[in-house]
Scaffold this motif. Structure first.
Motif, PDB file in Angstrom:
ATOM      1  N   ILE A   1       0.865  -1.181   0.000  1.00  0.00           N
ATOM      2  CA  ILE A   1       0.000   0.000   0.000  1.00  0.00           C
ATOM      3  C   ILE A   1       0.897   1.224   0.000  1.00  0.00           C
ATOM      4  N   ALA A   2       1.192   1.691  -1.153  1.00  0.00           N
ATOM      5  CA  ALA A   2       2.116   2.822  -1.249  1.00  0.00           C
ATOM      6  C   ALA A   2       1.736   3.662  -2.453  1.00  0.00           C
ATOM      7  N   LYS A   3       2.366   4.808  -2.519  1.00  0.00           N
ATOM      8  CA  LYS A   3       2.139   5.691  -3.657  1.00  0.00           C
ATOM      9  C   LYS A   3       2.660   5.009  -4.929  1.00  0.00           C
ATOM     10  N   VAL A   4       1.957   5.208  -6.020  1.00  0.00           N
ATOM     11  CA  VAL A   4       2.375   4.580  -7.281  1.00  0.00           C
ATOM     12  C   VAL A   4       3.484   5.399  -7.924  1.00  0.00           C
ATOM     13  N   ASN A   5       4.479   4.698  -8.453  1.00  0.00           N
ATOM     14  CA  ASN A   5       5.525   5.357  -9.247  1.00  0.00           C
ATOM     15  C   ASN A   5       4.876   6.068 -10.426  1.00  0.00           C
ATOM     16  N   GLU A   6       5.486   7.127 -10.835  1.00  0.00           N
ATOM     17  CA  GLU A   6       4.963   7.847 -12.001  1.00  0.00           C
ATOM     18  C   GLU A   6       4.880   6.928 -13.220  1.00  0.00           C
ATOM     19  N   GLU A   7       5.943   6.142 -13.416  1.00  0.00           N
ATOM     20  CA  GLU A   7       5.991   5.298 -14.629  1.00  0.00           C
ATOM     21  C   GLU A   7       4.970   4.151 -14.604  1.00  0.00           C
ATOM     22  N   ASP A   8       4.520   3.784 -13.410  1.00  0.00           N
ATOM     23  CA  ASP A   8       3.548   2.694 -13.318  1.00  0.00           C
ATOM     24  C   ASP A   8       2.102   3.166 -13.463  1.00  0.00           C
ATOM     25  N   LYS A   9       1.929   4.493 -13.462  1.00  0.00           N
ATOM     26  CA  LYS A   9       0.557   5.021 -13.534  1.00  0.00           C
ATOM     27  C   LYS A   9      -0.100   4.729 -14.876  1.00  0.00           C
ATOM     28  N   ILE A  10      -1.411   4.715 -14.829  1.00  0.00           N
ATOM     29  CA  ILE A  10      -2.170   4.532 -16.072  1.00  0.00           C
ATOM     30  C   ILE A  10      -1.895   5.720 -16.998  1.00  0.00           C
ATOM     31  N   GLN A  11      -1.591   5.420 -18.256  1.00  0.00           N
ATOM     32  CA  GLN A  11      -1.384   6.476 -19.255  1.00  0.00           C
ATOM     33  C   GLN A  11      -2.587   6.473 -20.196  1.00  0.00           C
ATOM     34  N   ILE A  12      -3.107   7.649 -20.438  1.00  0.00           N
ATOM     35  CA  ILE A  12      -4.269   7.708 -21.341  1.00  0.00           C
ATOM     36  C   ILE A  12      -4.056   8.781 -22.402  1.00  0.00           C
ATOM     37  N   THR A  13      -4.259   8.402 -23.657  1.00  0.00           N
ATOM     38  CA  THR A  13      -4.340   9.429 -24.686  1.00  0.00           C
ATOM     39  C   THR A  13      -5.748   9.375 -25.258  1.00  0.00           C
TER      40      THR A  13
ATOM     41  N   ASN B   1     -23.475  13.043 -27.734  1.00  0.00           N
ATOM     42  CA  ASN B   1     -23.401  13.224 -29.196  1.00  0.00           C
ATOM     43  C   ASN B   1     -21.998  13.199 -29.791  1.00  0.00           C
ATOM     44  N   LEU B   2     -20.980  13.058 -28.974  1.00  0.00           N
ATOM     45  CA  LEU B   2     -19.614  13.087 -29.522  1.00  0.00           C
ATOM     46  C   LEU B   2     -19.268  11.755 -30.191  1.00  0.00           C
ATOM     47  N   THR B   3     -18.709  11.858 -31.378  1.00  0.00           N
ATOM     48  CA  THR B   3     -18.145  10.670 -32.012  1.00  0.00           C
ATOM     49  C   THR B   3     -16.641  10.837 -31.981  1.00  0.00           C
ATOM     50  N   ALA B   4     -15.973  10.039 -31.166  1.00  0.00           N
ATOM     51  CA  ALA B   4     -14.523  10.166 -31.022  1.00  0.00           C
ATOM     52  C   ALA B   4     -13.860   9.703 -32.315  1.00  0.00           C
ATOM     53  N   ARG B   5     -13.032  10.579 -32.883  1.00  0.00           N
ATOM     54  CA  ARG B   5     -12.445  10.303 -34.210  1.00  0.00           C
ATOM     55  C   ARG B   5     -11.351   9.239 -34.143  1.00  0.00           C
ATOM     56  N   THR B   6     -10.587   9.247 -33.061  1.00  0.00           N
ATOM     57  CA  THR B   6      -9.511   8.256 -32.926  1.00  0.00           C
ATOM     58  C   THR B   6      -9.729   7.468 -31.626  1.00  0.00           C
ATOM     59  N   PRO B   7      -9.126   6.313 -31.511  1.00  0.00           N
ATOM     60  CA  PRO B   7      -9.341   5.524 -30.294  1.00  0.00           C
ATOM     61  C   PRO B   7      -8.757   6.194 -29.044  1.00  0.00           C
ATOM     62  N   ILE B   8      -9.388   5.903 -27.935  1.00  0.00           N
ATOM     63  CA  ILE B   8      -8.845   6.300 -26.633  1.00  0.00           C
ATOM     64  C   ILE B   8      -7.884   5.172 -26.263  1.00  0.00           C
ATOM     65  N   ILE B   9      -6.623   5.528 -25.974  1.00  0.00           N
ATOM     66  CA  ILE B   9      -5.642   4.486 -25.667  1.00  0.00           C
ATOM     67  C   ILE B   9      -5.295   4.522 -24.180  1.00  0.00           C
ATOM     68  N   ILE B  10      -5.458   3.407 -23.525  1.00  0.00           N
ATOM     69  CA  ILE B  10      -5.143   3.308 -22.093  1.00  0.00           C
ATOM     70  C   ILE B  10      -4.036   2.275 -21.947  1.00  0.00           C
ATOM     71  N   THR B  11      -2.904   2.669 -21.361  1.00  0.00           N
ATOM     72  CA  THR B  11      -1.849   1.675 -21.153  1.00  0.00           C
ATOM     73  C   THR B  11      -1.388   1.701 -19.704  1.00  0.00           C
ATOM     74  N   SER B  12      -0.975   0.550 -19.233  1.00  0.00           N
ATOM     75  CA  SER B  12      -0.369   0.520 -17.908  1.00  0.00           C
ATOM     76  C   SER B  12       0.599  -0.642 -17.821  1.00  0.00           C
ATOM     77  N   ASN B  13       1.823  -0.312 -17.390  1.00  0.00           N
ATOM     78  CA  ASN B  13       2.849  -1.339 -17.197  1.00  0.00           C
ATOM     79  C   ASN B  13       3.223  -1.330 -15.715  1.00  0.00           C
ATOM     80  N   THR B  14       3.261  -2.512 -15.121  1.00  0.00           N
ATOM     81  CA  THR B  14       3.522  -2.587 -13.686  1.00  0.00           C
ATOM     82  C   THR B  14       4.918  -3.134 -13.423  1.00  0.00           C
TER      83      THR B  14
END
Lengths: 246, 378
Positions: free
Chosen positions: B45-57, B109-122
């Motif tokens: 139970i600790a703070k998450v490293n920046e690099e391990d955080k979920i990345q979303i574009t 009503n929004l049609t997202a033109r490109t995919p939403i990308i979610i990545t996470s590496n632990t």
């Protein structure tokens, strides 16, 4: 001398002997028609020559251009130049004709074809067989009609250019126009590459386009009569019964 | 109560629950004891490293929020709304260490033109993530979610909740590619409103133990869901796939389709459930599970369940577990391809229809990764 020979071949399927001592010689560039009533062992013989593991050769030999291939696996026989056009080819979903053929063609060649060269070659062969260009994107035999399957088999033959081709009922399920196109495709490889043809058929129709140099009649696992193209004509008029009785 | 306090309280409750709940032994198929008690809670139970955080574009117009930035009203309505800590030991652990929550809102009503990308590496021992997707009415979006772990990772858990409001259309693709020491848990829940649709596609490539529990509730007429899953197992990997479609309204449709490839000593448990109550007529529900066993010691259990309480529905279910058809192998070998390559071509073909489901731009990379995994060279 170049030839495909089967010598005193005995073949068993699930413990039952189906082929009971068959000796035949197939020559490059020649058409050898193998005829016989249903259940005479024609497909068994073709599968045994191709090396199907279910068809056990209990006695005899298969010699390809002087080399004994009786114990070789199917892929080795294919590389040596044997091809089987299946009566009921397996359906391989998820694998496009194009991808599959590129693997198969390059696997056989010492120098691999570039993607562009391969596609040009495929396009050319498909056009000769009057196949729609989009056909190469379809999954191999999956959901094909009977006629489409046969055409896809001959497309593979045209791409792989074997030394000897076993054609198992390639004409069945084809309409008259398709038989002509398919037969022309086969003829082209025969003429250009001196491919030997072992033509298994029930019917006279395809023999009008692929003239047999030799005709052998298989009955109950044995060759009961051999002759030239006139023998095929005789079968057409008298049926197999007339020949078997004699 | 402030949001922060609320979250801390939840964590304390979850921790108590985790300690008190029994370690589950899976009911179906090969029982596996999860070694969750091995975790030192104080350590993880600790703070998450920046690099391990979920990345979303995300494309323009789509809002991406972290839990702390979120309007509490949205959270009250959604956070922990469907997936609860007291459901089982793993979820209690999940909420104990949960420290990475994202909320994605696709406006009306929004049609997202490109995919939403979610990545996470632990890269650390444990990680728990929570993703909430709210697709407002008549919005359309494609989401690609990739989860990976490094060899240090022991526990990785995700809760994913998707709300597809009236007329929304969401395609959610997940690729799970964990290191072989990781216990991976994914709980996905979907709520589908009137005339809305969710497509879930999951590819599970690895990990010591991979659990995917999906439940979709079709709560208004016209709601539809499609779920496609494929797992490819090697060595001693275990896959536990449990998917459920609950028809809570008339004129709703669901389809579940799963495939698994089992090499070596892999074990797969597939459970699929269709639930339709007495009053919800005119529903359509299908499910199919196809399993390809390659390893001599591989084992598979497929359990399709239908809980349908009325006759005015169209339902189907089927499961098959088998080896590669030797006629297919012979066919390919008769073209000069050796037996081992023939087998790989057939496996690649078995997986290919699921790859084809993915957005075109992501197919090449995905195919390469999967072919590498099954050892297939084109």
């Amino acid at each position: 001398m170049k030839k495909l020979e089967i010598i005193d071949l005995h073949v068993e399927v699930n413990g039952t002997e189906i082929i009971k001592g068959v000796t035949l010689t197939f020559l490059p560039g020649k058409v050898h028609a193998l005829m016989g009533p249903n259940g005479s062992g024609k497909s068994t013989l073709a599968n045994a020559i191709m090396g199907h593991p279910k068809y056990k050769i209990t006695k005899g030999r298969i010699m390809l251009d002087g080399k004994d291939i009786t114990k070789e696996k199917a892929n080795v026989r294919a590389k040596e130049g044997i091809f089987l056009s299946f009566q009921y080819p397996a359906e391989i979903t998820g694998v496009t004709i194009s991808n599959f053929l590129r693997t198969a063609v390059n696997n056989k060649r010492e120098k691999k074809l570039s993607i562009i060269d391969f596609h040009n070659l495929l396009k050319e062969k498909m056009a000769e067989l009057k196949m729609d260009p989009s056909f190469n994107k379809r999954y191999l035999n999956a959901g094909f009609s009977g006629g489409e399957k046969k055409r896809a088999e001959i497309l593979q033959l045209a791409m792989l250019e074997p030394k000897y081709a076993l054609l198992d009922e390639t004409d069945s399920g084809l309409d008259i126009d398709s038989i002509k196109i398919v037969a022309e495709g086969i003829e082209k490889v025969r003429k250009q590459k001196a491919m030997g043809i072992i033509l298994i058929t029930h019917y006279q129709r395809i023999l009008e386009y692929l003239t047999p140099d030799e005709v052998s009649i298989l009955y109950k696992g044995k060759i009961i009569q051999q002759g030239g193209k006139e023998l095929a004509k005789k079968i057409e008029s008298e049926g197999f019964e007339g020949i078997i009785k004699k | 109560m402030t949001l922060l306090k609320q979250l801390i309280t939840n964590k304390e409750k979850a921790k108590e629950l985790f300690k008190s709940l029994e370690t589950p032994l899976l009911e179906y198929g090969p029982g596996i004891q999860l070694q969750l008690n091995e975790l030192d809670l104080n350590q993880v139970i600790a703070k998450v490293n920046e690099e391990d955080k979920i990345q979303i574009t995300a494309p323009e117009g789509v809002q991406v929020l972290q839990a702390s930035e979120t309007n509490p009203f949205i959270l009250e309505e959604h956070f922990d709304g469907l997936i609860k800590a007291n459901e089982n030991k793993h979820l209690a652990l999940h909420y104990t260490i949960l420290n990475d929550t994202r909320i994605i809102i696709i406006p009306e009503n929004l049609t997202a033109r490109t995919p939403i990308i979610i990545t996470s590496n632990t890269t650390k021992k444990a990680k728990a993530e929570n993703i909430i997707i709210i697709a407002e009415p008549t919005s359309t979006a494609t989401i690609i979610e990739k989860s990976s772990t490094e060899k240090e990772a022991f526990f990785k858990s995700k809760t994913i909740q998707v709300y597809a409001r009236d007329g929304a259309n969401i395609s959610f693709y997940s690729v799970q590619d964990h290191a072989n020491g990781t216990y991976g848990f994914t709980v996905k829940r979907g709520k589908v409103y009137r005339d809305a649709k969710i497509n879930f596609t999951d590819i599970i490539l690895g990990g010591k133990y991979s659990q995917l529990h999906m439940q979709t509730q079709l709560i208004c007429p016209g709601a539809k869901v499609e779920k496609k899953t494929i797992s490819i197992g090697q060595n001693n990997e275990v896959f536990d796939i449990n998917t459920e479609s609950i028809h809570k309204a008339m004129h709703t449709e669901s389809a579940m389709f799963s495939r698994s490839v089992l090499n070596e000593n892999t074990r797969t448990i597939y459970r699929g459930k269709i639930k339709i109550n007495k009053e919800n007529k005119k529903c359509i529900a299908h499910q199919k599970s196809e399993n390809l066993i390659l390893g001599e010691k591989a084992r598979c259990d497929a359990v399709p369940i239908l809980e349908v309480k009325n006759d005015e529905v169209i339902c189907s279910h089927g499961a098959s577990i088998g080896h590669i058809d030797p006629e297919k192998i012979f066919y390919l070998t008769s073209r000069g391809i050796d037996e081992e390559s023939a087998q790989k071509i057939i496996i690649a073909g078995f997986v290919e229809p699921i790859i084809q489901e993915f957005p075109e731009g992501s197919q090449v990379e995905l195919r390469q990764r999967i072919h590498k995994r099954i050892g297939h060279q084109e």
